[in-house]
Design an enzyme around this catalytic site. Sequence first.
Site, PDB file in Angstrom:
ATOM      1  N   LYS A  80       0.857  -1.193   0.000  1.00 43.48           N
ATOM      2  CA  LYS A  80       0.000   0.000   0.000  1.00 43.48           C
ATOM      3  C   LYS A  80       0.889   1.238   0.000  1.00 43.48           C
ATOM      4  CE  LYS A  80      -3.832   1.928   2.790  1.00 43.48           C
ATOM      5  NZ  LYS A  80      -4.652   1.705   4.005  1.00 43.48           N
ATOM      6  N   SER A 155      -9.695   1.661   3.015  1.00 44.39           N
ATOM      7  CA  SER A 155      -8.860   2.454   2.152  1.00 44.39           C
ATOM      8  C   SER A 155      -7.846   1.644   1.348  1.00 44.39           C
ATOM      9  CB  SER A 155      -8.105   3.498   2.983  1.00 44.39           C
ATOM     10  OG  SER A 155      -7.208   2.872   3.880  1.00 44.39           O
ATOM     11  N   SER A 179      -9.734  -0.800   7.136  1.00 44.75           N
ATOM     12  CA  SER A 179      -9.149  -0.657   5.805  1.00 44.75           C
ATOM     13  C   SER A 179      -8.448  -1.884   5.243  1.00 44.75           C
ATOM     14  CB  SER A 179      -8.158   0.494   5.787  1.00 44.75           C
ATOM     15  OG  SER A 179      -8.850   1.695   5.640  1.00 44.75           O
TER      16      SER A 179
HETATM   17  N1  GLN Z   1     -12.980   3.809   6.298  1.00 42.11           N
HETATM   18  C1  GLN Z   1     -12.413   4.234   7.535  1.00 42.11           C
HETATM   19  C2  GLN Z   1     -12.041   5.691   7.440  1.00 42.11           C
HETATM   20  O1  GLN Z   1     -12.371   6.274   6.473  1.00 42.11           O
HETATM   21  C3  GLN Z   1     -11.247   3.377   7.901  1.00 42.11           C
HETATM   22  C4  GLN Z   1     -10.015   3.750   7.200  1.00 42.11           C
HETATM   23  C5  GLN Z   1      -8.826   2.924   7.605  1.00 42.11           C
HETATM   24  O2  GLN Z   1      -8.953   1.898   8.255  1.00 42.11           O
HETATM   25  N2  GLN Z   1      -7.662   3.443   7.249  1.00 42.11           N
HETATM   26  O3  GLN Z   1     -11.463   6.248   8.311  1.00 42.11           O
END
Ligand code: GLN
Length: 488
Positions: A80, A155, A179
């Site tokens: 990532k 994400s 994420s």
């Molecule tokens: N979707 C969640 C957010 O927008 C989690 C994101 C993540 O785990 N980095 O914060």
Amino acid sequence: MLHRLTISELTARIMRGDCSAREATQACLDQIKRVDEGVKAFLSYDATDALNQADAADRLLASGVSSQEKPLLGVPVALKDVIAHKGQPLNCASKILGNFISPYDATVVNRLKDAGAVVFGRLNMDEFAMGSSTENSAFFTTLNPWDPTRISGGSSGGCAAAVAAHEAFATVGSDTGGSIRQPAALCGCVGVKPTYGRVSRYGLTAFASSLDQIGPFTKDVSDAALMTRVLSGYDPRDSTSMNEPVPNYQAGFNHDLRGLRIGLPREYMIGGLDPQVDAAVRKAVAQIQSLGAEIVEVSLPHTEYAAATYYIIAPAEASANLARFDGIRYGARVEGADPFELNSRTRGQGFGDEVKRRIILGTYVLSSGYYDAYYIRAQKVRTLIRNDFLKAYETVDAILTPTTPTPAFKVGAKSDDPLQMYLCDVFTISCNLAGICGLSLPCGFTGTPKLPIGLQILGKPFGELTLFRIAQAYEQSTPWHRELSPVA
Ligand code: GLN
């Protein structure tokens, strides 16, 4: 069809001399060339560097190295775009980092390389890991390999899509509120969020430091167990990393789940849950029961506050962590008449809307006058959420839930509605708030279109061994992990 193998199948072949690390790496590069225009998982990759690493792995093999010493010898693993890989771009899918190149390797990159892996590629994500669909990437949206009109989750959408498209044998992402698990569920792969403190975050760009954890995406549970073992361990460079022994998770596999008590939280089978997700998860629970586990109802009463709590704590921490992107220290700079103008122009042009929204929210809840009402209160509720889990774990070894309320939605369906987007995380965020471990694995598909559905297993702090045991027993008794996405 080398690219379709699992890590264990690939390493067996490499060790036997049936294929080389170079061939395995070339197979991934060919697959990327063939399908990534339609998937858009990769922001960039350095083919020359990957092939050089593969040649080094082949030389090591020729010198007689064992699979014990190098459990990932010759295995291509992609990252990532939030994890530092020396000499490679690091953008966090944002414009604000400009042409930044990592000056050092993250600890997880070192660990992968020590295990013999070929570490390559920068995978797309929501900008600074804020989002649930990769639509917040400053570059492009990653599409779901099962249906390119749909999102891949977020994400870490690029991580999940790359595994589902068989462009890498495994990928490494980060999970602050889901994420890893959410995109893994939506793309039909296995994703693990280890316990807070299990994996070093040295070299991970911080989003919300009390929640962030690094973990793998793989094609099956056995590979996830191996990857988690390689990534885990104490690191003096991360003050939150714990000095706990790292078990051989694969050695805990056992198809018989007798003796385990597994909880089903009353509060998680909510209205609004997609009926096909509901049905698949209920079938999975019955299957796990038939393998010998005792299923009991548990209660996590403060779960209903998890999303509200998370969306105070995570932005608060993000607003502090992202202060370092000021146009002076890193990446892009938009000049101004004075440092303040330089700073506000750089941040104004460099950050996307969602990142700005979080910084503004976070700054607000930390400001004097609101700090007690929002931030301190959220911290107290966080403790209640953690206590719910610790209480449940007095009577059960693990907890089962859906990973997501719905299968992958259409690109654009929620991008104008931040609240709807935040609700994608209802099942995943309490795990981060509580600091426990969690895993998502495939538990079925919807009808038409055929989209993956994920089962989430939540474990005790440092309870990964049990998590993998349940997941592997379930996986091996079902056909889901053998299904290939249309682009595979
Ligand atoms: N979707 C969640 C957010 O927008 C989690 C994101 C993540 O785990 N980095 O914060």
